[in-house]
Design an enzyme around this catalytic site. Structure first.
Site, short mmCIF file in Angstrom:
data_model
loop_
_atom_site.label_atom_id
_atom_site.label_comp_id
_atom_site.label_asym_id
_atom_site.label_seq_id
_atom_site.Cartn_x
_atom_site.Cartn_y
_atom_site.Cartn_z
N ASN A 212 0.86 -1.18 0.00
CA ASN A 212 0.00 0.00 0.00
C ASN A 212 0.90 1.24 0.00
O ASN A 212 2.13 1.13 0.05
CB ASN A 212 -0.99 -0.01 1.18
CG ASN A 212 -0.30 -0.01 2.54
OD1 ASN A 212 0.76 0.60 2.73
ND2 ASN A 212 -0.91 -0.69 3.51
N ASP A 283 -5.81 -8.32 2.23
CA ASP A 283 -5.83 -9.78 2.05
C ASP A 283 -6.68 -10.15 0.84
O ASP A 283 -6.33 -11.05 0.06
CB ASP A 283 -6.42 -10.47 3.29
CG ASP A 283 -5.61 -10.23 4.56
OD1 ASP A 283 -4.46 -9.75 4.46
OD2 ASP A 283 -6.13 -10.52 5.65
#
Length: 341
Positions: A212, A283
């Site tokens: 990220n 995830d």
């Protein structure tokens, strides 16, 4: 680099999800139990200025790399977890949760030198009040590493893609990562990484690397403004060079995702949603991306589907796997284009 499953002429969402059903996915990383106490707060404690929660429901769920396994399973593929847990009461609970969810325990190693990671969350309504963690985050020892590599050598024979799901809890370390990537290359299996800070630059020569924005900034020690797309693209080029990775997929929260390799770059905006909880979204993104990677799906289609999947799970409180039917319906509604030609 497609995996061992040979699928041709994927040109629709239905065809893609049908192809997912033939895939086997090895997942290496930190597993844990997500524990929830759900309740209601109506008064303050007379002992200290803290709220008292009246517990109405308890819940235990698979977390960390195990939540990736649930997402892979929800998308139709067969996941096999490879990790090290403790030899304790929580380990028994973890194995029970795997069995209840019809997940293989074949790749799980119990160790007397570690404890099983558990995250206790206290939630009142939709308000997350407190989290209490019990864990050991030092790297696994030499003996545990050897056992995990032996598992990898055995299980890799039938794998179509490998996911590294790193939560900085010690299962993954530089030497282990290098050995598994080497094995994957020998078997022509793509590797997909969901990194954390400690091992960030240890994932050399992987197929798809998915940080990220915060992880990317910390991992590369950047001072610039990654909200600026032009500067972000330059940083991605820097990261690709540092890792010698094929493709970088960066998740940008409310700004969507950006995917880039040596030939193309695509910025996929986020879709407007009622966000309840971002826990576990990464995830879900890496699970969808890995399955697409195994089938050599076009990069824009991979990014669009992964971005969509991550957004959908954010509409639920707590860590939950993706709803396949909802994802298929949304992908069709938004006319996501997928192909592997």
């Amino acid at each position: 680099m497609p995996g061992k499953t040979k699928i041709t002429n994927i040109d629709s969402i239905d065809g893609l999800f049908k192809a997912f059903e033939s895939l086997k996915v090895l997942i290496f990383g930190d597993v844990m139990i997500d524990s929830y106490l759900w309740g209601k707060v109506e008064r303050i404690s007379p002992e200290a200025p803290v709220p008292i929660i009246n517990v109405q429901k308890k819940d235990q769920r698979l977390g960390g790399a195990a939540n990736v396994a649930l997402n892979v399973q929800s998308l139709g593929a067969t996941p096999i977890l490879c990790s090290v847990i403790g030899n304790d009461t929580e380990a028994k609970d973890f194995i029970t949760l795997l069995e209840q969810n019809n997940l293989s325990t074949e790749g799980i190693i119990k160790s007397d030198s570690r404890i099983t990671t558990i995250k206790h969350r206290v939630i009142s309504g939709s308000y997350h009040m407190l989290r209490v963690d019990q864990e050991i985050d030092t790297p696994i020892n030499k003996e545990e590493t050897i056992l995990l590599i032996e598992k990898a050598k055995k299980l890799i024979q039938e794998a179509d893609v490998i996911i590294f799901e790193d939560y900085d809890k010690g299962t993954l370390h530089k030497d282990l990562i290098a050995e598994i990537v080497k094995l994957a290359k020998e078997h022509n299996i793509p590797t997909v990484v969901d990194p954390k800070k400690r091992n960030f630059l240890h994932y050399k020569e992987t197929t798809l690397f998915k940080p990220n924005k915060k992880e990317m900034k910390e991992g590369l020690k950047l001072d610039g403004d990654l909200d600026n797309i032009s500067e972000l693209k330059s940083s991605i080029d820097l990261l690709r060079t540092a890792l010698n990775a094929d493709t970088i997929l960066v998740t940008l929260s409310e700004k969507g995702v950006i995917i880039a390799n040596s030939e193309e770059t695509h910025h996929i905006p986020a879709h407007l949603r009622e966000i309840a909880d971002v826990s576990g979204a990464g995830d879900t993104v890496v699970s969808a991306a890995a399955l697409c990677c195994a089938l050599n799906v076009n990069h824009k289609g991979l990014a669009e589907l992964s971005n969509l999947a991550g957004g959908i799970v954010c509409e639920h409180v707590g860590v939950v796997p993706i709803d396949k039917k909802m994802l298929i319906a949304e992908a069709k509604r938004l006319n996501v284009q997928v192909s592997n030609s």
